[in-house]
Each structure stands twice: as C-alpha cells, then as structure tokens.
Design a protein around this motif. Structure first.
Motif, PDB file in Angstrom:
ATOM      1  N   ASN A  24      -0.122  -3.990   9.539  1.00  0.00           N
ATOM      2  CA  ASN A  24      -1.761  -4.184   9.236  1.00  0.00           C
ATOM      3  C   ASN A  24      -2.218  -4.799   8.203  1.00  0.00           C
ATOM      4  O   ASN A  24      -2.231  -4.214   7.151  1.00  0.00           O
ATOM      5  CB  ASN A  24      -2.380  -2.803   9.299  1.00  0.00           C
ATOM      6  N   LYS A  25      -2.268  -5.882   8.094  1.00  0.00           N
ATOM      7  CA  LYS A  25      -2.395  -6.800   6.732  1.00  0.00           C
ATOM      8  C   LYS A  25      -3.642  -6.494   6.422  1.00  0.00           C
ATOM      9  O   LYS A  25      -3.837  -6.552   5.059  1.00  0.00           O
ATOM     10  CB  LYS A  25      -2.508  -8.538   7.378  1.00  0.00           C
ATOM     11  N   GLU A  26      -4.252  -5.959   6.676  1.00  0.00           N
ATOM     12  CA  GLU A  26      -5.420  -5.514   5.744  1.00  0.00           C
ATOM     13  C   GLU A  26      -5.320  -5.016   5.031  1.00  0.00           C
ATOM     14  O   GLU A  26      -5.094  -4.520   3.566  1.00  0.00           O
ATOM     15  CB  GLU A  26      -6.857  -5.497   6.718  1.00  0.00           C
ATOM     16  N   ARG A  27      -4.636  -3.166   5.239  1.00  0.00           N
ATOM     17  CA  ARG A  27      -4.261  -2.543   4.541  1.00  0.00           C
ATOM     18  C   ARG A  27      -2.910  -2.751   3.065  1.00  0.00           C
ATOM     19  O   ARG A  27      -3.115  -2.472   2.387  1.00  0.00           O
ATOM     20  CB  ARG A  27      -3.462  -1.317   5.573  1.00  0.00           C
ATOM     21  N   VAL A  28      -2.131  -4.123   3.798  1.00  0.00           N
ATOM     22  CA  VAL A  28      -0.801  -3.976   2.941  1.00  0.00           C
ATOM     23  C   VAL A  28      -2.250  -5.553   1.615  1.00  0.00           C
ATOM     24  O   VAL A  28      -2.106  -5.319   1.025  1.00  0.00           O
ATOM     25  CB  VAL A  28      -0.864  -5.566   3.820  1.00  0.00           C
ATOM     26  N   ARG A  29      -2.925  -5.962   2.074  1.00  0.00           N
ATOM     27  CA  ARG A  29      -4.107  -6.796   1.005  1.00  0.00           C
ATOM     28  C   ARG A  29      -5.182  -5.601  -0.422  1.00  0.00           C
ATOM     29  O   ARG A  29      -5.019  -5.560  -1.062  1.00  0.00           O
ATOM     30  CB  ARG A  29      -4.983  -8.001   1.684  1.00  0.00           C
ATOM     31  N   GLN A  30      -5.083  -4.499   0.849  1.00  0.00           N
ATOM     32  CA  GLN A  30      -5.845  -3.300  -0.173  1.00  0.00           C
ATOM     33  C   GLN A  30      -4.731  -2.729  -1.003  1.00  0.00           C
ATOM     34  O   GLN A  30      -4.875  -2.537  -2.410  1.00  0.00           O
ATOM     35  CB  GLN A  30      -5.818  -2.098   0.731  1.00  0.00           C
ATOM     36  N   LEU A  31      -3.902  -2.883  -0.693  1.00  0.00           N
ATOM     37  CA  LEU A  31      -2.202  -2.523  -1.374  1.00  0.00           C
ATOM     38  C   LEU A  31      -1.981  -3.061  -2.646  1.00  0.00           C
ATOM     39  O   LEU A  31      -0.871  -2.707  -3.317  1.00  0.00           O
ATOM     40  CB  LEU A  31      -1.063  -1.969  -0.785  1.00  0.00           C
ATOM     41  N   TYR A  32      -2.264  -4.184  -2.554  1.00  0.00           N
ATOM     42  CA  TYR A  32      -1.781  -5.501  -3.266  1.00  0.00           C
ATOM     43  C   TYR A  32      -3.150  -5.497  -4.460  1.00  0.00           C
ATOM     44  O   TYR A  32      -2.927  -5.221  -5.607  1.00  0.00           O
ATOM     45  CB  TYR A  32      -1.349  -6.779  -2.959  1.00  0.00           C
ATOM     46  N   ALA A  33      -4.690  -4.956  -3.977  1.00  0.00           N
ATOM     47  CA  ALA A  33      -5.747  -5.107  -5.190  1.00  0.00           C
ATOM     48  C   ALA A  33      -4.972  -4.188  -5.241  1.00  0.00           C
ATOM     49  O   ALA A  33      -5.325  -4.085  -6.438  1.00  0.00           O
ATOM     50  CB  ALA A  33      -6.410  -5.452  -4.113  1.00  0.00           C
ATOM     51  N   LEU A  34      -4.718  -3.108  -5.558  1.00  0.00           N
ATOM     52  CA  LEU A  34      -4.437  -1.871  -5.729  1.00  0.00           C
ATOM     53  C   LEU A  34      -3.275  -1.866  -7.307  1.00  0.00           C
ATOM     54  O   LEU A  34      -3.538  -1.418  -8.101  1.00  0.00           O
ATOM     55  CB  LEU A  34      -3.601  -0.571  -4.700  1.00  0.00           C
ATOM     56  N   MET A  35      -2.524  -2.774  -6.322  1.00  0.00           N
ATOM     57  CA  MET A  35      -1.220  -2.323  -7.201  1.00  0.00           C
ATOM     58  C   MET A  35      -1.889  -3.324  -8.242  1.00  0.00           C
ATOM     59  O   MET A  35      -1.141  -2.769  -9.959  1.00  0.00           O
ATOM     60  CB  MET A  35      -0.408  -2.652  -6.248  1.00  0.00           C
ATOM     61  N   LEU A  36      -2.102  -4.315  -8.751  1.00  0.00           N
ATOM     62  CA  LEU A  36      -2.297  -5.417  -8.899  1.00  0.00           C
ATOM     63  C   LEU A  36      -3.347  -4.975  -9.876  1.00  0.00           C
ATOM     64  O   LEU A  36      -3.550  -5.518 -11.209  1.00  0.00           O
ATOM     65  CB  LEU A  36      -2.686  -6.696  -8.824  1.00  0.00           C
ATOM     66  N   SER A  37      -4.266  -3.840 -10.452  1.00  0.00           N
ATOM     67  CA  SER A  37      -5.196  -3.570 -10.915  1.00  0.00           C
ATOM     68  C   SER A  37      -4.485  -1.521 -11.457  1.00  0.00           C
ATOM     69  O   SER A  37      -5.485  -1.722 -12.410  1.00  0.00           O
ATOM     70  CB  SER A  37      -6.572  -3.107  -9.687  1.00  0.00           C
ATOM     71  N   PHE A  38      -4.052  -1.592 -11.343  1.00  0.00           N
ATOM     72  CA  PHE A  38      -3.477  -0.551 -11.227  1.00  0.00           C
ATOM     73  C   PHE A  38      -2.620  -0.185 -12.896  1.00  0.00           C
ATOM     74  O   PHE A  38      -2.004  -1.096 -13.377  1.00  0.00           O
ATOM     75  CB  PHE A  38      -2.696   0.274 -10.918  1.00  0.00           C
ATOM     76  N   PRO A  39      -3.056   0.782 -14.075  1.00  0.00           N
ATOM     77  CA  PRO A  39      -1.950   0.899 -15.487  1.00  0.00           C
ATOM     78  C   PRO A  39      -0.208   0.111 -14.541  1.00  0.00           C
ATOM     79  O   PRO A  39      -0.208   1.470 -13.598  1.00  0.00           O
ATOM     80  CB  PRO A  39      -1.711   1.554 -15.579  1.00  0.00           C
ATOM     81  N   GLY A  40       0.377   0.089 -15.593  1.00  0.00           N
ATOM     82  CA  GLY A  40       1.153  -0.826 -15.437  1.00  0.00           C
ATOM     83  C   GLY A  40       1.915  -1.911 -15.301  1.00  0.00           C
ATOM     84  O   GLY A  40       1.002  -3.045 -15.660  1.00  0.00           O
TER      85      GLY A  40
END
Length: 583
Positions: free
Chosen positions: A435-451
């Motif tokens: 599910n590539k839409e979910r993968v895009r969501q995951l990257y949007a989350l990771m790249l905006s998360f503290p760290g």
C-alpha cells in the motif's frame, strides 16, 4: 487526588539541564486527575526574615498517554541551583508535593522539604552534535548498493540482481559503486550515510569482523574509502560507520589463536570462555552474540581488549575523518567501556555522532557520558502498527509516542535515530502490504517527527523484501523499475523539512485528540515563527478537519499543494495526509 501515582525524580528525564542556563522540570500525574500544576521554586540560599523566598510558575501539560498526564516547566535559575516542589489543584483539593511528602501549604521554614537540583554544571549538560538535528540519513548495506568495480568482486559473486538474496551469496557491491551514485542521494536530499560494517569479514553482512583495522577487499581499498568520504563531504553528506565491539568474528586472529592454543593462548581472556578445550559443537562453550558460534563475545572489561577497540575507534576518525559511529548490540557491552569510548572519539573530533543500537528503554546510556542517541525502534514499531498493520488506533499511537517522548529529555529526542526499516527488518512497503499511500503517510510522519530520520536504501524507490535476507536485495538502478513518484514525494517532504523549521526539530510537537475517529492522527508542530498542522487519515472515507483546530488562524496554506484554503474546506482524503501552515 491519586497521590500514589504522582512521580518525580531529579535528574534523568524528569529534571535535567536543557542547556547551560535552563532546567526542564517534569511531573507525572494520574490521567485527568489534576486540573492545574504550579512549580514552586527558589534558590536554596535566598532567605528573608527567616523565610525561604519562593517563586511560582504555571506548568504546561506536555503530553498524555493511556494512564498518565505529564507536566513541564522551563526554569532559568539565576545562580544555577534550585530547590523546588509542586502545587497541584483540582475541584476538590489542593496539594503540595515535595521530596519529603505532601502538605496543604508550601512550607518555607526549611528547604530540606523540597526536591534539589544542586547545581547546573556545564559539563553535565547533554550535548549531541548540532548538525545531527538537521540531518536526513540513508542506510547503505554496502554489498547490495552498487557494484562499481568488478575487479574486486569476491569469488563466486553473482551478476547484479540476478538472484534472490541468501545468507551466503555475494553480488559485489563496493565503495566505487557508492561514489558513482552519490548524485542519487544528494538529489533526494540526503545529508548523512550510515554504512553497515565495512571491515574485513567472511560474511556478506560483515558483522563477523576479522580485522577491525582493514577494509574488506570486496569493498575496495583504504584509498577508495578516503575518496568516498571526501566525495560525501564535498556534497554535504556526513559518514557514519558501524562498530561491532560486542563480538568479533570466528576468524578474528585472537579467537583463532584461542582455538589453536587453548589455555596457552595469550588471548584466552579476550573472550568469555566457560572452560577448555574451547569447542563450537554441539553448542559453543563460550559467550556469543545470541547463540551464534561464529560471533564470540569480546571481553570489553579486559584492558587489552579495551585498548585495542579504543584504538580502532580513534583510528577511523583520525585517519578518514568519519562523522559518526553506530554501535552494534550496544546494550550488551559494559557502561564503563562506552564512557571511555566517548571520551576517546570526542577527544579527536568533538562533533562525532555516537549512536547505540538499543531496542528498549535507553535512559542509562543517554545521560551525556555515553551515547548521543539510540535507534528509535519504539517509534518504528508504533508507526508500523498504526499505518501499515492497522493493529492500533490513532489514540494508541499518540499514547505510545507520548510515553517515548516523555521518557527522555527534549535535547535527546531531537537527535533520536528514527527509522521505518533496516537490514534487520522487513522493508516498509512489504510490511504495508504494497500500500504505497500508507508508505507515503509513514514518510510524512517520520520526516516531521522529533529526531533525525533515516531511509533504508531502495525504500525510496519502492523496493520490497521480507525479513533478512529478503530485505537485503540488490539496489534497483533501472529507473523503469523504480517508483519515481515515491522518490519525488520523499524528496518533497525532505525539502519541506529543510524549508520550515517547525517541520523539523525546531518545532515542539503536541498531539491532538480528534473526535471519535480511530483512523485520524493529528498533531501540531510549533516554533517561534510558525505553527504547522499535520493530519493523517487511514479511514476509508474523507474526513473534514474540525474547525476548533483552526481557532485563532483565519486562513491556512496547504504546504503540500501550495493552495490557500479556509478551515471549512480542510479535508483529508482517505489514506492521505495534509500539512497546513496556520496563519
């Protein structure tokens, strides 16, 4: 008020020096049990007419999880020392919480009642390299990234990508291949490379070191590696190497000497041997990594072993100007060794990043005397459970991540190594069931998360793979077979992170509990200059964002599309995300 749930302890993550002048004080309470908390504090030597002089500061609720609320206050003590306590209130009760117990009113006849932060010493401030906060990492498994020099291929190497990966096959990946593809990384926006082990070893993964001072010949020479580091630095890319100091390989010279000479070996105390003769079958009679006989555990408390490994740590920084060490199986090595390791590498290059591989609560390693950060697998697990596996709700995710963020000081969280997959896990697209839409969501989350975020090689172009060895396929370089749309989306997210301080580590994160929609995750990132709203929809239908989220912000910009929209039109489509700059 539930007194037995209240928790505070000076130092560690509940009272710590954020910088040379500032203290962060935290308090944990039972969820929804307290309406307001004030910090009462003062200098322990500030007295007037026999009364200790105190000040009060309102504490903010910095997070909530399933069981607890967390409160935080920032204090700048004039003389760098502090005594303090807490005033808690709800509709029924007022309570003063101190180190010595509970009171109806704050006692001022003696400071001994109160919690103590004796002195804010500069040397005690947790300091990780500043550059890490703005770095986007890319993990490379050297044997499988690119084959740039066929002349150094190991015996029996297969043509690139001609077979599925196995624990024992080789495809000839090397440093020359990395050099030839650095533009791919810089075009993506990568500013740091984490290499899995590059030292001489028998396996394709190289976690079984034979010689810590030598490059594995299949990757090239030291001169090639020096060219690689220099080429990376010219493009603004840092280089981090993998140090396997918990264990050596079976063919490590000192261990081979033990097998040959047994109790007469001068290296017998380099390992944890249970008796003689040393045997490998049917079960090794020496400590190993897991139960792997080919990886004998090193005795890092032995002065000779310690001296050898610290020379290794110093050598690669001094000679090749590397920027970081990732420490394999870091939790199984004694703390004193890591303290000496830190002093050694920081004395050569203070800005070296020290990253420990620890999968569980890591506060004992993150007090400023050992590591700068650990690999944030709790983030990985929670993110995949919500977006990819659909095992938890948005509230569950927020609870789990709030607990993680409250478990460490803020300055630790900002350099935590966030990842969605690695050489030790299935690839993110595989976990997400393609599910590539979910993968895009995951990257949007990771790249905006503290760290500091990390992308595993090939994930940016949609590579798949099950658990090791499936996750270690040859990198796909045929653009016709790459997901270029995914590449461009990740590149765009990295650019937004760079362009908007609140997107990255300059923004403080606060989760938003939306209405009863288990598949909607929302949070704000706030800096001194801007407020960003992130919303992720895993539901099967579009969701209109609640107007309350936009209170005080009459219009907003969709950073993903560039459109100016009104709050009434803020819609998050199914399996999509939205990033709004509130104005």
């Amino acid at each position: 008020m539930q007194k037995e749930v209240l928790y505070h302890r000076p130092k560690n993550n509940f009272a710590y020096a954020y910088d040379e002048k500032t203290l962060h004080i935290r308090l944990r309470t039972k969820k929804d049990d307290v309406q307001s908390v004030e910090l009462i504090y003062g200098d322990p030597y500030d007295w007037k007419d026999g009364t200790w002089q105190i000040k009060k500061s309102k504490m903010i609720k910095s997070g909530s999880d399933q069981w607890f609320d967390y409160y935080m206050a920032e204090v700048t003590p004039e003389y760098r020392r502090l005594r303090y306590g807490f005033v808690l209130m709800n509709d029924n009760e007022k309570l003063v919480f101190t180190e010595k117990g509970f009171y109806e009113e704050a006692p001022t006849d003696d400071t001994a009642y109160y919690f103590c932060f004796p002195f804010l010493n500069k040397s005690d401030v947790f300091t990780a390299p500043d550059w890490v906060r703005n770095t986007v990492w890319y993990q490379i498994f050297p044997e499988r990234f690119a084959n740039g020099d066929l002349a150094n291929d190991p015996e029996g190497a297969l043509p690139w990508g001609s077979a599925e990966p196995t624990p024992g096959n080789f495809f000839g990946g090397d440093f020359e291949g990395v050099i030839q593809h650095l533009d791919h990384l810089s075009n993506l926006g990568i500013t740091g490379i984490y290499f899995t082990p590059i030292f001489k070893a028998k396996s394709n993964h190289k976690y079984d070191t034979i010689d810590y001072f030598e490059i594995d010949p299949q990757f090239g020479t030291k001169e090639t590696f020096r060219r690689l580091v220099d080429a990376c630095h010219e493009k603004g890319i840092k280089v981090m190497l993998d140090a396997v100091f918990n264990h050596s390989g079976f063919y490590f010279g000192p261990f081979q000497d033990v097998l040959i000479n047994q109790e007469n070996s001068p290296y017998k105390n380099w390992f944890h041997l249970h008796g003689f003769p040393v045997v490998t079958e049917p079960k090794p009679n020496y400590d190993t990594f897991a139960f792997e006989k080919s990886m004998p555990k090193l005795n890092t408390e032995n002065p000779e072993v310690k001296d050898y490994l610290l020379k290794v740590a110093r050598y690669w920084v001094e000679e090749f100007n590397i920027d970081g060490w990732r420490l394999d199986v870091a939790n199984e090595v004694d703390h004193q060794f890591w303290r000496e390791f830190r002093r050694t590498v920081k004395s050569v290059k203070p800005e070296v990043y020290i990253l420990g591989e620890i999968w569980h609560d890591s506060m004992p390693w993150l007090q400023g005397d050992q590591f700068d950060a650990v690999m944030n697998y709790p983030f990985t697990s929670a993110a995949l459970d919500f977006f990819a596996k659909e095992k938890i709700t948005a509230i569950d995710f927020a609870d789990r991540m709030t607990n993680v963020l409250q478990s460490y000081p803020d300055n630790v969280n900002k350099v935590s190594f966030n990842l969605l997959g690695s050489h030790d896990t299935p690839r993110v697209l595989t976990v997400a069931k393609q599910n590539k839409e979910r993968v895009r969501q995951l990257y949007a989350l990771m790249l905006s998360f503290p760290g500091t975020p990390c992308i595993y090689y090939g994930d940016e172009v949609g590579m798949t793979g099950e658990m090791d060895p499936g996750c270690r396929k040859c990198m796909e370089w045929d653009e016709e077979k790459q997901d270029r749309s995914l590449f461009e989306d990740i590149h765009k997210l990295i650019r937004l992170r760079s362009d908007h301080p609140a997107f990255g580590n300059d923004g403080s994160l606060s989760f938003i509990k939306t209405s009863n929609t288990p598949g909607m995750l929302a949070f704000k990132k706030t800096s001194s200059d801007e407020t960003l709203l992130f919303a992720f929809n895993t539901e099967s239908q579009s969701i209109i964002l609640e107007k309350a989220l936009f209170e005080g912000f009459p219009n907003t910009i969709n950073l993903w599309t560039g459109e100016i929209i009104s709050p009434e039109l803020a819609v998050v489509k199914s399996n999509d995300f939205i990033i709004l700059k509130l104005r």
